[in-house]
Design a protein around this motif. Structure first.
Motif, PDB file in Angstrom:
ATOM      1  N   ILE A 223       1.055  -0.986  -0.132  1.00 17.56           N
ATOM      2  CA  ILE A 223       0.196  -0.345  -0.364  1.00 17.56           C
ATOM      3  C   ILE A 223       0.880   0.532   0.054  1.00 17.56           C
ATOM      4  CG2 ILE A 223      -1.524   1.064   1.321  1.00 17.56           C
ATOM      5  CD1 ILE A 223      -2.306  -1.361   0.149  1.00 17.56           C
ATOM      6  N   GLY A 224       0.663   1.834  -0.801  1.00 15.53           N
ATOM      7  CA  GLY A 224       1.182   3.482  -1.277  1.00 15.53           C
ATOM      8  C   GLY A 224       2.129   3.107  -2.097  1.00 15.53           C
ATOM      9  N   GLN A 225       2.040   1.824  -2.731  1.00 14.10           N
ATOM     10  CA  GLN A 225       3.092   1.725  -3.949  1.00 14.10           C
ATOM     11  C   GLN A 225       2.652   1.627  -5.785  1.00 14.10           C
ATOM     12  OE1 GLN A 225       6.732   1.845  -2.828  1.00 14.10           O
ATOM     13  NE2 GLN A 225       6.329   2.464  -1.502  1.00 14.10           N
ATOM     14  N   ASP A 226       3.470   1.711  -6.088  1.00 12.59           N
ATOM     15  CA  ASP A 226       3.108   1.043  -7.727  1.00 12.59           C
ATOM     16  C   ASP A 226       3.374  -0.294  -7.883  1.00 12.59           C
ATOM     17  OD1 ASP A 226       2.421   4.171  -8.048  1.00 12.59           O
ATOM     18  OD2 ASP A 226       3.964   4.813  -9.422  1.00 12.59           O
ATOM     19  N   VAL A 227       2.613  -1.101  -7.388  1.00 17.54           N
ATOM     20  CA  VAL A 227       3.092  -2.569  -7.820  1.00 17.54           C
ATOM     21  C   VAL A 227       1.976  -3.309  -8.561  1.00 17.54           C
ATOM     22  CG1 VAL A 227       4.090  -2.043  -5.964  1.00 17.54           C
ATOM     23  CG2 VAL A 227       1.701  -2.431  -5.221  1.00 17.54           C
ATOM     24  N   SER A 228       0.631  -2.669  -8.785  1.00 16.42           N
ATOM     25  CA  SER A 228      -0.194  -3.931  -9.922  1.00 16.42           C
ATOM     26  C   SER A 228      -0.035  -3.786 -10.636  1.00 16.42           C
ATOM     27  CB  SER A 228      -1.624  -3.409  -8.997  1.00 16.42           C
ATOM     28  OG  SER A 228      -2.268  -2.377  -9.508  1.00 16.42           O
ATOM     29  N   SER A 229      -1.418  -4.909 -11.360  1.00 19.82           N
ATOM     30  CA  SER A 229      -1.352  -4.613 -12.620  1.00 19.82           C
ATOM     31  C   SER A 229      -2.084  -3.734 -13.421  1.00 19.82           C
ATOM     32  CB  SER A 229      -1.164  -5.828 -13.647  1.00 19.82           C
ATOM     33  OG  SER A 229      -0.732  -6.425 -13.314  1.00 19.82           O
ATOM     34  N   GLY A 230      -2.999  -2.857 -12.510  1.00 17.27           N
ATOM     35  CA  GLY A 230      -3.575  -1.840 -12.935  1.00 17.27           C
ATOM     36  C   GLY A 230      -4.674  -1.662 -11.612  1.00 17.27           C
ATOM     37  N   CYS A 231      -5.336  -2.653 -11.341  1.00 20.64           N
ATOM     38  CA  CYS A 231      -6.607  -2.644  -9.771  1.00 20.64           C
ATOM     39  C   CYS A 231      -5.906  -1.976  -8.572  1.00 20.64           C
ATOM     40  CB  CYS A 231      -6.770  -4.143  -9.321  1.00 20.64           C
ATOM     41  SG  CYS A 231      -7.589  -5.161 -11.117  1.00 20.64           S
ATOM     42  N   ILE A 232      -7.002  -1.572  -7.849  1.00 25.80           N
ATOM     43  CA  ILE A 232      -6.322  -0.930  -6.760  1.00 25.80           C
ATOM     44  C   ILE A 232      -6.696  -1.456  -5.805  1.00 25.80           C
ATOM     45  CG2 ILE A 232      -6.847   1.384  -5.330  1.00 25.80           C
ATOM     46  CD1 ILE A 232      -6.308   2.136  -8.362  1.00 25.80           C
ATOM     47  N   ARG A 233      -6.014  -1.734  -4.786  1.00 27.57           N
ATOM     48  CA  ARG A 233      -5.809  -2.830  -3.633  1.00 27.57           C
ATOM     49  C   ARG A 233      -5.309  -1.601  -2.746  1.00 27.57           C
ATOM     50  NH1 ARG A 233      -0.249  -5.373  -4.273  1.00 27.57           N
ATOM     51  NH2 ARG A 233      -0.728  -6.012  -5.959  1.00 27.57           N
ATOM     52  N   MET A 234      -6.693  -2.481  -1.758  1.00 24.78           N
ATOM     53  CA  MET A 234      -6.534  -2.114  -0.040  1.00 24.78           C
ATOM     54  C   MET A 234      -6.058  -3.068   0.408  1.00 24.78           C
ATOM     55  SD  MET A 234      -9.880   0.086  -1.396  1.00 24.78           S
ATOM     56  CE  MET A 234      -9.693   1.013  -0.213  1.00 24.78           C
ATOM     57  N   PHE A 235      -6.144  -2.455   1.714  1.00 21.94           N
ATOM     58  CA  PHE A 235      -5.803  -3.339   3.600  1.00 21.94           C
ATOM     59  C   PHE A 235      -7.304  -4.412   2.821  1.00 21.94           C
ATOM     60  CE2 PHE A 235      -3.133   0.359   4.955  1.00 21.94           C
ATOM     61  CZ  PHE A 235      -1.671  -0.450   4.793  1.00 21.94           C
ATOM     62  N   PRO A 236      -7.100  -5.543   3.869  1.00 20.53           N
ATOM     63  CA  PRO A 236      -8.293  -6.017   4.002  1.00 20.53           C
ATOM     64  C   PRO A 236      -9.518  -5.618   4.195  1.00 20.53           C
ATOM     65  CG  PRO A 236      -6.340  -7.522   4.194  1.00 20.53           C
ATOM     66  CD  PRO A 236      -5.988  -6.400   3.814  1.00 20.53           C
ATOM     67  N   GLU A 237      -8.696  -4.598   5.413  1.00 19.27           N
ATOM     68  CA  GLU A 237     -10.314  -4.037   6.248  1.00 19.27           C
ATOM     69  C   GLU A 237     -10.413  -3.202   6.086  1.00 19.27           C
ATOM     70  OE1 GLU A 237      -6.767  -6.461   8.521  1.00 19.27           O
ATOM     71  OE2 GLU A 237      -6.989  -5.057   6.922  1.00 19.27           O
ATOM     72  N   ASP A 238     -10.097  -2.680   5.011  1.00 16.02           N
ATOM     73  CA  ASP A 238     -10.692  -1.040   4.047  1.00 16.02           C
ATOM     74  C   ASP A 238     -10.875  -1.283   3.366  1.00 16.02           C
ATOM     75  OD1 ASP A 238      -9.100   0.487   5.969  1.00 16.02           O
ATOM     76  OD2 ASP A 238      -7.541   0.816   4.216  1.00 16.02           O
ATOM     77  N   ILE A 239     -10.921  -2.828   2.643  1.00 17.64           N
ATOM     78  CA  ILE A 239     -11.675  -2.777   1.290  1.00 17.64           C
ATOM     79  C   ILE A 239     -13.347  -3.121   1.943  1.00 17.64           C
ATOM     80  CG2 ILE A 239     -11.026  -5.440   1.170  1.00 17.64           C
ATOM     81  CD1 ILE A 239     -12.370  -3.456  -1.250  1.00 17.64           C
ATOM     82  N   ILE A 240     -12.606  -4.367   2.904  1.00 17.37           N
ATOM     83  CA  ILE A 240     -14.494  -4.431   4.004  1.00 17.37           C
ATOM     84  C   ILE A 240     -15.544  -3.311   4.377  1.00 17.37           C
ATOM     85  CG2 ILE A 240     -15.506  -5.493   5.966  1.00 17.37           C
ATOM     86  CD1 ILE A 240     -12.943  -7.792   5.560  1.00 17.37           C
ATOM     87  N   ASP A 241     -14.407  -2.853   4.113  1.00 15.96           N
ATOM     88  CA  ASP A 241     -14.954  -1.237   4.627  1.00 15.96           C
ATOM     89  C   ASP A 241     -15.846  -0.552   3.813  1.00 15.96           C
ATOM     90  OD1 ASP A 241     -15.673   0.799   7.400  1.00 15.96           O
ATOM     91  OD2 ASP A 241     -15.186   2.059   5.929  1.00 15.96           O
ATOM     92  N   LEU A 242     -14.843  -0.280   3.199  1.00 19.62           N
ATOM     93  CA  LEU A 242     -16.003   0.308   1.451  1.00 19.62           C
ATOM     94  C   LEU A 242     -16.920  -0.712   0.608  1.00 19.62           C
ATOM     95  CD1 LEU A 242     -15.360   2.468  -0.354  1.00 19.62           C
ATOM     96  CD2 LEU A 242     -13.265   0.592  -1.891  1.00 19.62           C
ATOM     97  N   TYR A 243     -16.247  -1.671   0.623  1.00 19.98           N
ATOM     98  CA  TYR A 243     -17.418  -2.700   0.034  1.00 19.98           C
ATOM     99  C   TYR A 243     -18.635  -2.039   0.586  1.00 19.98           C
ATOM    100  CZ  TYR A 243     -19.997  -6.895  -1.392  1.00 19.98           C
ATOM    101  OH  TYR A 243     -20.724  -7.641  -2.566  1.00 19.98           O
ATOM    102  N   GLN A 244     -18.884  -2.398   1.979  1.00 22.87           N
ATOM    103  CA  GLN A 244     -20.350  -1.474   3.187  1.00 22.87           C
ATOM    104  C   GLN A 244     -21.012  -0.348   2.561  1.00 22.87           C
ATOM    105  OE1 GLN A 244     -18.830  -2.184   6.520  1.00 22.87           O
ATOM    106  NE2 GLN A 244     -19.329  -4.998   7.038  1.00 22.87           N
ATOM    107  N   ARG A 245     -19.875   0.442   2.330  1.00 25.67           N
ATOM    108  CA  ARG A 245     -19.823   1.746   1.656  1.00 25.67           C
ATOM    109  C   ARG A 245     -20.555   2.330   0.640  1.00 25.67           C
ATOM    110  NH1 ARG A 245     -18.416   5.440   6.160  1.00 25.67           N
ATOM    111  NH2 ARG A 245     -17.116   4.376   7.818  1.00 25.67           N
ATOM    112  N   ALA A 246     -20.175   1.686  -0.508  1.00 28.93           N
ATOM    113  CA  ALA A 246     -20.374   2.266  -1.610  1.00 28.93           C
ATOM    114  C   ALA A 246     -21.177   0.841  -2.336  1.00 28.93           C
ATOM    115  CB  ALA A 246     -18.671   1.989  -2.405  1.00 28.93           C
ATOM    116  N   PRO A 247     -22.211   0.918  -2.984  1.00 30.13           N
ATOM    117  CA  PRO A 247     -23.401   0.348  -3.442  1.00 30.13           C
ATOM    118  C   PRO A 247     -22.624   0.212  -4.519  1.00 30.13           C
ATOM    119  CG  PRO A 247     -24.364   2.321  -3.149  1.00 30.13           C
ATOM    120  CD  PRO A 247     -23.090   2.680  -2.275  1.00 30.13           C
ATOM    121  N   LYS A 248     -24.048  -1.183  -5.585  1.00 32.50           N
ATOM    122  CA  LYS A 248     -23.785  -0.791  -7.046  1.00 32.50           C
ATOM    123  C   LYS A 248     -24.398   0.133  -7.681  1.00 32.50           C
ATOM    124  CE  LYS A 248     -25.322  -5.092  -7.896  1.00 32.50           C
ATOM    125  NZ  LYS A 248     -26.104  -6.282  -8.733  1.00 32.50           N
ATOM    126  N   GLY A 249     -23.666   1.091  -8.196  1.00 34.40           N
ATOM    127  CA  GLY A 249     -24.026   2.652  -9.561  1.00 34.40           C
ATOM    128  C   GLY A 249     -23.390   3.067  -8.677  1.00 34.40           C
TER     129      GLY A 249
END
Length: 214
Positions: free
Chosen positions: A174-200
């Protein structure tokens, strides 16, 4: 701001490979220090991030943020490795993220049109040509699944761009240019974001820093 041609080429090559951040770690002991036990989530287990090891700048936090995007939108600042969920009154919830390495960066507008808990990962054929030792399919919840506990799939005009917001097995990235294009997050953060951001949910990935943040 549209997804450019190079963006779609990168998407076609597969955007979610688990790529180690070179030079950041010296061995297994160094890697293990980034974890702090395991926890359960929807019937699966994942390694908790040891946030004492993480620079505070990458931790989830409320900040002042000035954006023309409506509240509820997601804005990704690839230059500075931040993802913002825009709130009212010039504030946002900010997350540290890992972004695409050189040659795999992409920019533009998209929308979250699909979400998955413990998604499975299928490397596309082009990625398998570059990395033939990759597994052909990794089931959701598997210890080597690079998507982690959640994935949010980005579409444009009803077409899957190939890019995702997802977790990571490598918290040090996290904080690096490392992926093949996807946006990666801490597991705890993607769980949090998933709850906050609905489809659409609207997503804007900035090519250059076009808003000011604190």
């Amino acid at each position: 701001m549209a997804l450019n041609r190079r963006a779609f080429v990168a998407a076609a090559l597969g955007s979610c490979a688990a790529l180690a951040a070179p030079g950041l770690l010296t061995g297994r002991a160094s890697a293990s220090s980034y974890f702090n036990g395991v926890t359960q989530d929807n019937g699966f287990r994942y390694r908790q991030t040891n946030f004492e090891k993480i620079d505070p700048v990458w931790r989830r936090q409320m900040v002042k943020y000035f954006s023309s995007e409506p509240p509820g939108s997601i804005v990704v600042d690839t230059n500075n490795h931040f993802l913002y969920v825009v709130w009212e009154n010039n504030t946002a919830l900010r997350y540290g993220v890992g972004v695409g390495r050189e040659g795999f960066k992409w920019y533009g507008r998209a929308r979250v049109d699909r979400k998955a808990l413990w998604p499975r990962w299928v490397p596309p054929p082009e990625m398998l040509k570059r990395q033939p030792d990759l597994p052909r399919l990794v089931e959701g919840g598997a210890a080597n699944n690079p998507l982690g506990p959640r994935a949010m799939y980005l579409y444009r005009d009803g077409v899957d761009t190939g890019y995702r917001l997802h977790g990571t097995l490598e918290p040090w990235s996290i904080g690096q240019d490392v992926s093949s294009g996807c946006i990666r997050m801490f597991p705890e953060d993607i769980i949090d974001l998933y709850q906050r951001a609905p489809k659409g949910t609207r997503v804007l990935v900035l090519e250059h820093l076009g808003t000011s943040a604190g």
